[in-house]
Design an enzyme around this catalytic site. Structure first.
Site, PDB file in Angstrom:
ATOM      1  N   LEU A 104       0.901  -1.158   0.000  1.00 45.03           N
ATOM      2  CA  LEU A 104       0.000   0.000   0.000  1.00 45.03           C
ATOM      3  C   LEU A 104       0.933   1.200   0.000  1.00 45.03           C
ATOM      4  CD1 LEU A 104      -2.940  -0.419   2.574  1.00 45.03           C
ATOM      5  CD2 LEU A 104      -3.069  -0.409   0.092  1.00 45.03           C
ATOM      6  N   ASP A 105       0.711   2.160  -0.894  1.00 42.60           N
ATOM      7  CA  ASP A 105       1.635   3.286  -0.939  1.00 42.60           C
ATOM      8  C   ASP A 105       1.507   4.138   0.329  1.00 42.60           C
ATOM      9  OD1 ASP A 105      -0.078   5.678  -1.325  1.00 42.60           O
ATOM     10  OD2 ASP A 105      -0.579   4.789  -3.250  1.00 42.60           O
ATOM     11  N   MET A 106       2.472   4.990   0.522  1.00 43.58           N
ATOM     12  CA  MET A 106       2.580   5.774   1.753  1.00 43.58           C
ATOM     13  C   MET A 106       1.330   6.594   2.043  1.00 43.58           C
ATOM     14  SD  MET A 106       5.649   8.419   2.663  1.00 43.58           S
ATOM     15  CE  MET A 106       5.713   9.330   4.204  1.00 43.58           C
ATOM     16  N   TYR A 107       0.645   7.040   0.994  1.00 43.60           N
ATOM     17  CA  TYR A 107      -0.502   7.935   1.168  1.00 43.60           C
ATOM     18  C   TYR A 107      -1.846   7.205   1.095  1.00 43.60           C
ATOM     19  CZ  TYR A 107       3.249  11.241   0.479  1.00 43.60           C
ATOM     20  OH  TYR A 107       4.434  11.922   0.610  1.00 43.60           O
TER      21      TYR A 107
END
Length: 239
Positions: A104-107
């Protein structure tokens, strides 16, 4: 004990998924009996051979653990980050060495699995198993039915076309000029949901993965985790 492939041993020890373990071998980051190995066909006897990674002896984990985390924004899903950003592993404190299942990307917030079972990582992340992932997406603009149909049928992103998705409009807010959608996909390409929305003319404001194979984080506060129930593990393995 019979000999097994080195990448299988590394996966069972919770070092990485089997595919990632193969990369570590090819890159020369694994030693067997103090000698660097780079051949993917390398086989070892787990009871006799000494395997090292990053200067430490690798031991196969006997107790398998399966964890569901409600990931907050601002955390990366890598064990080591060159920019020293907070990792999801800082949130999950267990004695076993676990790794994130997919990314899952950071944002992006929401459901993330972690485990020390390499075969489980393969089962959940490989495209052929078609695990459903459901996202709540807040986008700029009032979404039109035409755009929803495009998302459902597949949109062109870079060099591929996405597979059919389930898409539902949850809310539109004309005053704020934004819409909220629920999007369910089977694929897991990098930043796929964001790119899908951009492909139909809508920038993503917020992205939250609410469910993996129907297993949700609605009752799990952000930053908290729990062990998967046996029936949930079986559900993921049956896909």
């Amino acid at each position: 004990m019979e000999e097994i492939r080195l990448q299988k041993f590394l996966a069972e020890a919770g070092i990485a998924s089997r595919r990632k373990a193969e990369e570590l071998i090819v890159q020369g980051k694994i030693k067997v009996n103090h000698k660097q190995v780079t051949e993917l066909g390398t086989r070892i006897n787990p009871k006799k051979d000494k395997v090292e990674y990053e200067g430490k002896i690798v031991k196969r984990e006997e107790e398998k653990v399966y964890i569901l985390l409600n990931k907050p924004i601002g955390y990366v899903t890598t064990a080591k980050d060159q920019f020293h950003r907070d990792s999801v592993l800082d949130l999950v404190k267990v004695k076993q060495r676990v790794v994130p299942v997919g990314r899952l990307d950071m944002y992006t917030s929401g459901a993330l699995l972690l485990t020390n079972d390499g075969d489980f990582v393969y089962q959940v992340t490989h495209p052929k198993h078609e695990i459903e992932k459901t996202y709540t997406v807040t986008i700029k603009g009032i979404v039109e039915k035409e755009a929803v149909e495009q998302l459902k049928n597949g949109v062109k992103i870079e060099d591929y076309t996405t597979r059919p998705a389930k898409v539902k409009i949850l809310k539109t807010d004309e005053e704020r000029n934004q819409s909220r959608l629920e999007i369910t996909i089977h694929e897991g390409k990098n930043r796929q949901v964001r790119k899908m929305c951009e492909a139909v003319g809508h920038r993503v404001f917020a992205l939250h993965r609410s469910k993996i194979a129907g297993i949700g984080v609605k009752d799990l506060p952000l930053g908290k985790w729990r062990y998967l129930e046996r029936k949930e593990i079986l559900k993921l393995q049956e896909k």
